[in-house]
Design a protein around this motif. Structure first.
Motif, PDB file in Angstrom:
ATOM      1  N   UNK A 110       0.836  -1.217   0.000  1.00  0.00           N
ATOM      2  CA  UNK A 110       0.000   0.000   0.000  1.00  0.00           C
ATOM      3  C   UNK A 110       0.869   1.265   0.000  1.00  0.00           C
ATOM      4  N   UNK A 111       1.840   1.252  -0.893  1.00  0.00           N
ATOM      5  CA  UNK A 111       2.753   2.385  -1.029  1.00  0.00           C
ATOM      6  C   UNK A 111       2.649   2.895  -2.466  1.00  0.00           C
ATOM      7  N   UNK A 112       2.024   4.049  -2.702  1.00  0.00           N
ATOM      8  CA  UNK A 112       1.847   4.532  -4.083  1.00  0.00           C
ATOM      9  C   UNK A 112       3.167   4.835  -4.791  1.00  0.00           C
ATOM     10  N   UNK A 113       4.190   5.236  -4.031  1.00  0.00           N
ATOM     11  CA  UNK A 113       5.484   5.498  -4.673  1.00  0.00           C
ATOM     12  C   UNK A 113       6.065   4.213  -5.236  1.00  0.00           C
ATOM     13  N   UNK A 114       6.030   3.151  -4.436  1.00  0.00           N
ATOM     14  CA  UNK A 114       6.518   1.858  -4.915  1.00  0.00           C
ATOM     15  C   UNK A 114       5.679   1.368  -6.089  1.00  0.00           C
ATOM     16  N   UNK A 115       4.376   1.552  -6.041  1.00  0.00           N
ATOM     17  CA  UNK A 115       3.526   1.137  -7.159  1.00  0.00           C
ATOM     18  C   UNK A 115       3.924   1.845  -8.452  1.00  0.00           C
ATOM     19  N   UNK A 116       4.226   3.134  -8.338  1.00  0.00           N
ATOM     20  CA  UNK A 116       4.625   3.877  -9.528  1.00  0.00           C
ATOM     21  C   UNK A 116       5.950   3.400 -10.088  1.00  0.00           C
ATOM     22  N   UNK A 251      14.100   1.778   5.106  1.00  0.00           N
ATOM     23  CA  UNK A 251      14.705   1.397   6.377  1.00  0.00           C
ATOM     24  C   UNK A 251      15.847   2.309   6.763  1.00  0.00           C
ATOM     25  N   UNK A 252      16.689   2.664   5.801  1.00  0.00           N
ATOM     26  CA  UNK A 252      17.796   3.594   6.081  1.00  0.00           C
ATOM     27  C   UNK A 252      17.257   4.963   6.475  1.00  0.00           C
ATOM     28  N   UNK A 253      16.240   5.425   5.755  1.00  0.00           N
ATOM     29  CA  UNK A 253      15.644   6.715   6.109  1.00  0.00           C
ATOM     30  C   UNK A 253      15.005   6.681   7.496  1.00  0.00           C
ATOM     31  N   UNK A 305      23.303   8.598   5.689  1.00  0.00           N
ATOM     32  CA  UNK A 305      22.946   9.432   4.538  1.00  0.00           C
ATOM     33  C   UNK A 305      23.683   8.968   3.275  1.00  0.00           C
ATOM     34  N   UNK A 306      24.915   8.489   3.454  1.00  0.00           N
ATOM     35  CA  UNK A 306      25.652   7.932   2.323  1.00  0.00           C
ATOM     36  C   UNK A 306      24.950   6.679   1.794  1.00  0.00           C
ATOM     37  N   UNK A 307      24.501   5.810   2.690  1.00  0.00           N
ATOM     38  CA  UNK A 307      23.751   4.629   2.274  1.00  0.00           C
ATOM     39  C   UNK A 307      22.457   5.020   1.561  1.00  0.00           C
ATOM     40  N   UNK A 308      21.813   6.079   2.023  1.00  0.00           N
ATOM     41  CA  UNK A 308      20.578   6.532   1.386  1.00  0.00           C
ATOM     42  C   UNK A 308      20.826   6.920  -0.067  1.00  0.00           C
ATOM     43  N   UNK A 309      21.904   7.643  -0.325  1.00  0.00           N
ATOM     44  CA  UNK A 309      22.224   8.050  -1.695  1.00  0.00           C
ATOM     45  C   UNK A 309      22.518   6.825  -2.559  1.00  0.00           C
ATOM     46  N   UNK A 331      13.010  10.949  -1.534  1.00  0.00           N
ATOM     47  CA  UNK A 331      13.283  11.550  -0.227  1.00  0.00           C
ATOM     48  C   UNK A 331      11.978  12.093   0.336  1.00  0.00           C
ATOM     49  N   UNK A 332      11.672  11.675   1.522  1.00  0.00           N
ATOM     50  CA  UNK A 332      10.417  12.104   2.124  1.00  0.00           C
ATOM     51  C   UNK A 332      10.207  11.394   3.443  1.00  0.00           C
ATOM     52  N   UNK A 333       9.064  11.593   4.019  1.00  0.00           N
ATOM     53  CA  UNK A 333       8.787  11.066   5.332  1.00  0.00           C
ATOM     54  C   UNK A 333       8.067   9.741   5.348  1.00  0.00           C
ATOM     55  N   UNK A 334       8.036   8.999   4.226  1.00  0.00           N
ATOM     56  CA  UNK A 334       7.350   7.718   4.206  1.00  0.00           C
ATOM     57  C   UNK A 334       8.126   6.706   5.022  1.00  0.00           C
ATOM     58  N   UNK A 335       7.412   5.883   5.785  1.00  0.00           N
ATOM     59  CA  UNK A 335       8.044   4.873   6.615  1.00  0.00           C
ATOM     60  C   UNK A 335       8.281   3.586   5.851  1.00  0.00           C
ATOM     61  N   UNK A 336       8.698   2.552   6.588  1.00  0.00           N
ATOM     62  CA  UNK A 336       8.953   1.248   5.984  1.00  0.00           C
ATOM     63  C   UNK A 336       7.617   0.610   5.611  1.00  0.00           C
ATOM     64  N   UNK A 337       7.467   0.124   4.376  1.00  0.00           N
ATOM     65  CA  UNK A 337       6.202  -0.519   3.992  1.00  0.00           C
ATOM     66  C   UNK A 337       5.951  -1.744   4.859  1.00  0.00           C
ATOM     67  N   UNK A 338       4.800  -1.840   5.518  1.00  0.00           N
ATOM     68  CA  UNK A 338       4.536  -2.978   6.406  1.00  0.00           C
ATOM     69  C   UNK A 338       4.061  -4.202   5.628  1.00  0.00           C
ATOM     70  N   UNK A 339       4.332  -5.371   6.192  1.00  0.00           N
ATOM     71  CA  UNK A 339       3.880  -6.625   5.598  1.00  0.00           C
ATOM     72  C   UNK A 339       2.387  -6.802   5.887  1.00  0.00           C
TER      73      UNK A 339
END
Length: 565
Positions: A110-116, A251-253, A305-309, A331-339
Motif C-alpha cells: 500500500x505504497x503509491x510510490x513503490x507502485x509507480x 529502512x535507512x531513512x 545518509x551515504x547509504x541513502x544516496x 526523499x520524504x517522510x514515508x516509513x517502511x512498507x509494512x507486511x
C-alpha cells in the motif's frame, strides 16, 4: 497430412521405447532403426493413393510429455511428499493462506510510490530489455527453422554477347567443313559474334519424410518459449530487486529519523546536566559524558545518509535512470512498507506453472527431446525435388516463345548415409546426454523453487516473532529511560544510569527498525520465490492444443539413458 508412427500406451514412439531396450541388449541397435523405417514405409504404403502423405512422412524420435514432479503431490509447502516425514517446530503457515498469490504482489505494501516505480520496471529495466532482444533472436531462429520445411525458389537471368576467335579451334573447323557446305563457312555465326538471352529459376524442396525438419521446428519453438520464460524471469528478478532496494531505502531513512530524534534527546539530557553543573550539583564529568554521547549519535548520521544516496542510485539504475534522478521522488517522510497481516502463497502444484525458471527448464527439456528426434532422422535417406527450367534465345524477341524453353535437372534425388565414421551415432548419444542434463536441470529447478519458498516462509515467520519481542523491548526501554531521567533530576540516580538507558533505547529502536525492514524484505523474497509478477506485463501466449488424454510420466522415464557404443 502427416503420418505419425504408432504410439505405445505410454505415449512414446517405438523409437523411444526401443532405445530403452538398447540398454539391456546392445545388439539390437541397428535393428531398431530398420524396424522404425519399416513402420514408416508401411504407413506410407497404406496411403499410396494420395500425394500429401508422402510430403508429410513420418516423425521419428521420442515425443515430449510434460513431467509431473513430486511437488505436485503436496497440499502445502510444509507438507512432505507421500511416504516421507518432516520435523519442524516453526508454525510456518501462521501468517499465510492457500489463496493464489497476487499478481501485483507489491501493492500489498500500500505504497503509491513503490507502485509507480514497479509500473515502470518492465519498460525501462535494461536486463529486461536485453532478455527481450534475446527473445527476438529466438523467434527469428524459429522462422529460420520453419523456412526449411518450404520449397526454395530463386530466379536467374543473363544477357551477354560472345564471339569466338577465327584463329582458334573454331577456325580449324571452318577449313575442315568448308568443302562439305559448298564453300559456306559454317562457323561464321560463332566467329562474327552472337547474343544470348536467358531467363529461368531454380527450385528445390526437401521432403520431410522422417520428421527431421519438423523436429527442428519443434526444438526451435521450445527454445523460443525458453527465451520468453527467461524474459519473464528477468522481470520477476527486477521487480523483486526494486522492491527490496525500496524497502532498504525506507529502512535507512527510518534509521536516520531515529538517530536524529535521539540526537535531540541526548541534547536535552546535556542541557539538563549543564544546568545541574551550574547549580553545583554535578561535576564536569557528567557534562563531558553527555556531550560525548551527543557526538557519538550524531556521527552515525552521515554514514546513513551515504547509504541513502547509494540506495537511491541503485533504484535509478534498475529503471535505467541517471544517478540521483529519483532523489526528489524518494526523499520524504514515508516509513517502511509494512507486511500485510495475511500472505497468500497458494499451493505447491501451482508453483511449477508460475515460476518462470521452472517453465524455462521445461521448455529447454522439450527442445532437448526434439533434438533427439532430429538426430535419429539423420540416419534415414533424404529425398529432394529439384527443377531448373529456363528459356534461352539469341533473339530477345523470341525469349518467351515455347520453342525457347529448356529443362535441366528436373526430378527427385536422394542421399543416404552409408559411412560417416560414427558421426551420426555420436551425435545421437550427444543429444541423449543433453536431454538427460535438461531433465536433471528441470528437477533441480523445481526442488530449488520449493526450497526458496519454504526458506522465505521460515524467514518471514522468524522475523515476525523477533519484531514482536523487539517492539516490547522498545516500550520497556523507553519507560526505563524516562524513569532514569526523573530519578537523576531528583538527585537519587547517577548519570551513568541515564546514559546506559539512553543507549539501550537507541539500540532497541534501531533493532526494531531493522527487523521491520527485514520482514518486508522477507515478503519480497517470498513473492519472488512464488514467481509472480510477470503475468500483467508479459501474459503467457495460449498453448497449442495437445493430444487428448496424454499420460503423465515421471521425468526419469521421459529420457532414455544414452547409448555408449
Amino acid at each position: 497430412m502427416a503420418i505419425r508412427m504408432p504410439k505405445s500406451r505410454s505415449n512414446r514412439s517405438p523409437m523411444s521405447l526401443s532405445l530403452r531396450a538398447q540398454r539391456s541388449n546392445p545388439g539390437i541397435r541397428h535393428a531398431v532403426r530398420r524396424r522404425a523405417a519399416l513402420d514408416c514405409f508401411a504407413a506410407l504404403a497404406m496411403t499410396v493413393g494420395g500425394v500429401a502423405p508422402f510430403l508429410g512422412g513420418c516423425v521419428v524420435g521420442p515425443d515430449f510429455v510434460r513431467p509431473v514432479p513430486s511437488v505436485a503431490a503436496s497440499a502445502t509447502y510444509v507438507e512432505p511428499a507421500p511416504g516421507r516425514a518432516v520435523h519442524t517446530s516453526l508454525p510456518l503457515l501462521h501468517r499465510t493462506t492457500d489463496a493464489p498469490p497476487d499478481v501485483e504482489w507489491w501493492r500489498a505494501f500500500r505504497d503509491p510510490v513503490l507502485d509507480g516505480l514497479e509500473s515502470r520496471i518492465a519498460a525501462q529495466n535494461l536486463d529486461v530489455q536485453t532478455a527481450t532482444a534475446r527473445l527476438l533472436q529466438s523467434r527469428a531462429q524459429l522462422g529460420t527453422s520453419q523456412a526449411a520445411a518450404l520449397p526454395t525458389l530463386s530466379g536467374t537471368g543473363s544477357a551477354y554477347r560472345q564471339q569466338f576467335s577465327r584463329n582458334g579451334t573454331i577456325g580449324l573447323l571452318s577449313g575442315s567443313l568448308g568443302g562439305l557446305t559448298g564453300g559456306t563457312d559454317p562457323t561464321a555465326p560463332l566467329t562474327n559474334g552472337f547474343e544470348s538471352y536467358t531467363l529461368g529459376f531454380d527450385a528445390s524442396w526437401e521432403l520431410d519424410l522422417w520428421g527431421r525438419v519438423r523436429r527442428s521446428v519443434e526444438s526451435a519453438q521450445a527454445q523460443a518459449e525458453a527465451s520468453a520464460e527467461q524474459r519473464r524471469g528477468a522481470l520477476v528478478s527486477a521487480q523483486a530487486e526494486l522492491a527490496r532496494d525500496y524497502v532498504q531505502l525506507r529502512g535507512t531513512q527510518d534509521l536516520i529519523r531515529i538517530y536524529q530524534t535521539y540526537v535531540r534527546v541526548n541534547q536535552q539530557i546535556l542541557d539538563v546536566v549543564r544546568i545541574r553543573q551550574q547549580k553545583g550539583l554535578v561535576t564536569g564529568l557528567d557534562v563531558a559524558s553527555a556531550a560525548s554521547q551527543v557526538e557519538a549519535v550524531q556521527a552515525q548520521i552521515p554514514q546513513l545518509q551515504q547509504q541513502e544516496i547509494q540506495q537511491i542510485n541503485a533504484i535509478s539504475l534498475l529503471l535505467g535512470e541517471p544517478p540521483l534522478s529519483l532523489a526528489q521522488d524518494l526523499t520524504g517522510g514515508r516509513g517502511i512498507p509494512p507486511v500485510p497481516p495475511r500472505v497468500p502463497v497458494g499451493i505447491p502444484s501451482e508453483l511449477i506453472r508460475r515460476r518462470p525458471d521452472i517453465r524455462q527448464a521445461e521448455a529447454t527439456l522439450h527442445a532437448a527431446v526434439a533434438d533427439i528426434g532430429e538426430a535419429e532422422a539423420e540416419f534415414f535417406p533424404r529425398v529432394t525435388l529439384t527443377a531448373s527450367p529456363t528459356v534461352n534465345a539469341i533473339d530477345p524477341l523470341k525469349v518467351f516463345r515455347g520453342s525457347s524453353l529448356q529443362y535441366m535437372n528436373i526430378g527427385p534425388s536422394f542421399s543416404i548415409p552409408l559411412f560417416e565414421g560414427g558421426r551420426l551415432r555420436s551425435n545421437l548419444v550427444l543429444q541423449q546426454a543433453r536431454q538427460q542434463e535438461a531433465a536433471i536441470a528441470y528437477q533441480k529447478a523445481v526442488l530449488q523453487g520449493w526450497h526458496e519458498v519454504v526458506n522465505a516462509l521460515a524467514s518471514l515467520q522468524g522475523d515476525a516473532g523477533r519484531r514482536a519481542r523487539l517492539a516490547r523491548q522498545v516500550g520497556d526501554a523507553r519507560r526505563g529511560l524516562d524513569l532514569a531521567r526523573a530519578r537523576y533530576t531528583q538527585g537519587v540516580e547517577i548519570f551513568t544510569t541515564v546514559l546506559q538507558n539512553a543507549q539501550v533505547v537507541l539500540q532497541a529502536e534501531t533493532n526494531l527498525s531493522q527487523a521491520t525492514a527485514g520482514m518486508s524484505t522477507d515478503f519480497v523474497a517470498l513473492s519472488k520465490a512464488l514467481g509472480g509478477g510477470w503475468e500483467g506485463a508479459f501474459p503467457p501466449q495460449p498453448a497449442p492444443p495437445g493430444p487428448p488424454e496424454v499420460a503423465q510420466v515421471p521425468v526419469a522415464e521421459i529420457i532414455p539413458r544414452p547409448v555408449v557404443p
